[in-house]
Design an enzyme around this catalytic site. Structure first.
Site, PDB file in Angstrom:
ATOM      1  N   ASP A  46       0.874  -1.177   0.000  1.00 20.91           N
ATOM      2  CA  ASP A  46       0.000   0.000   0.000  1.00 20.91           C
ATOM      3  C   ASP A  46       0.913   1.230   0.000  1.00 20.91           C
ATOM      4  OD1 ASP A  46       0.900   0.265   2.610  1.00 20.91           O
ATOM      5  OD2 ASP A  46      -1.078   0.257   3.544  1.00 20.91           O
ATOM      6  N   CYS A  97       2.841  -3.356   4.123  1.00 23.38           N
ATOM      7  CA  CYS A  97       2.037  -2.193   4.521  1.00 23.38           C
ATOM      8  C   CYS A  97       2.762  -1.558   5.703  1.00 23.38           C
ATOM      9  CB  CYS A  97       0.588  -2.569   4.820  1.00 23.38           C
ATOM     10  SG  CYS A  97       0.343  -3.725   6.179  1.00 23.38           S
ATOM     11  N   THR A 128       2.427  -1.825   9.009  1.00 21.07           N
ATOM     12  CA  THR A 128       2.803  -2.790  10.046  1.00 21.07           C
ATOM     13  C   THR A 128       2.967  -4.208   9.510  1.00 21.07           C
ATOM     14  OG1 THR A 128       0.479  -3.233  10.479  1.00 21.07           O
ATOM     15  CG2 THR A 128       1.530  -1.518  11.831  1.00 21.07           C
ATOM     16  N   HIS A 155       8.634 -24.645   8.219  1.00 19.78           N
ATOM     17  CA  HIS A 155       7.584 -25.275   9.031  1.00 19.78           C
ATOM     18  C   HIS A 155       6.176 -25.011   8.498  1.00 19.78           C
ATOM     19  CE1 HIS A 155      10.264 -25.429  12.899  1.00 19.78           C
ATOM     20  NE2 HIS A 155      10.875 -25.900  11.828  1.00 19.78           N
ATOM     21  N   HIS A 182       5.329 -31.370   9.773  1.00 17.25           N
ATOM     22  CA  HIS A 182       4.785 -30.040   9.436  1.00 17.25           C
ATOM     23  C   HIS A 182       3.679 -30.155   8.390  1.00 17.25           C
ATOM     24  CE1 HIS A 182       7.884 -28.359  11.885  1.00 17.25           C
ATOM     25  NE2 HIS A 182       8.829 -28.973  11.192  1.00 17.25           N
TER      26      HIS A 182
END
Ligand code: RB5
Length: 145
Positions: free
Chosen positions: A8, A65, A67, A98, A133
């Site tokens: 963004d 973005c 965060t 994993h 996994h």
């Protein structure tokens, strides 16, 4: 491995930095936008990167973005997407080994460009370990259904 790259407005400059890095490493990528710091809604870009990955055009994606949280939430709403928000290389390695993550998300207001490049490198260096996994991912796939 072709990479779908998107951000963004908040992640724009870090996306450009990562694009330059990928170009210098001869890694092929698809730029899903944005192309300026004009305000946009991050889910719109998340969808473009998700579609590129789910269609098979790209093997994985990077979403940035402010965060990394919004991109992560939006991408993970899609069946078949395993987006991992990483703030350091160890998590990025484990996300591949994993979790078989197919999208890496990062926060441009949280980490600097040098660390972001290390995270990207860690993400692309590792491959899925499978085994136990895989069993766990199968359970996540079951939840998706
Ligand atoms: C944009 O201001 C910001 O909310 C966005 O980049 C992101 O951090 C959302 O999770």
């Amino acid at each position: 491995m072709k990479v779908a790259l998107g951000s963004d407005h908040a992640g724009f400059s870090l996306k450009e930095y990562i694009a330059e890095h990928l170009g210098a490493r001869d890694k092929s990528f698809l730029d899903c936008g944005v192309s300026s710091e004009d305000s946009v809604d991050y889910p719109d870009i998340a969808v473009s990167v998700v579609n590129a990955v789910l269609s098979g055009e790209c093997e994985c994606g990077i979403l940035i973005c402010g965060t990394g949280i919004g991109m992560s939430i939006a991408a993970n709403k899609h069946k078949g997407i395993r987006a991992a928000l990483c703030g350091e290389p160890y998590s990025a390695k484990c996300a591949r080994k994993h979790n078989d993550a197919n999208i890496l998300t990062m926060g441009s207001r949280v980490i600097g460009p040098g660390l972001a490049v290390d995270i990207v490198e860690a993400f692309f260096t590792e491959t899925f370990d499978g085994g136990r996994h895989k069993r766990r991912l199968d359970k996540i796939e079951f939840i998706e259904k």
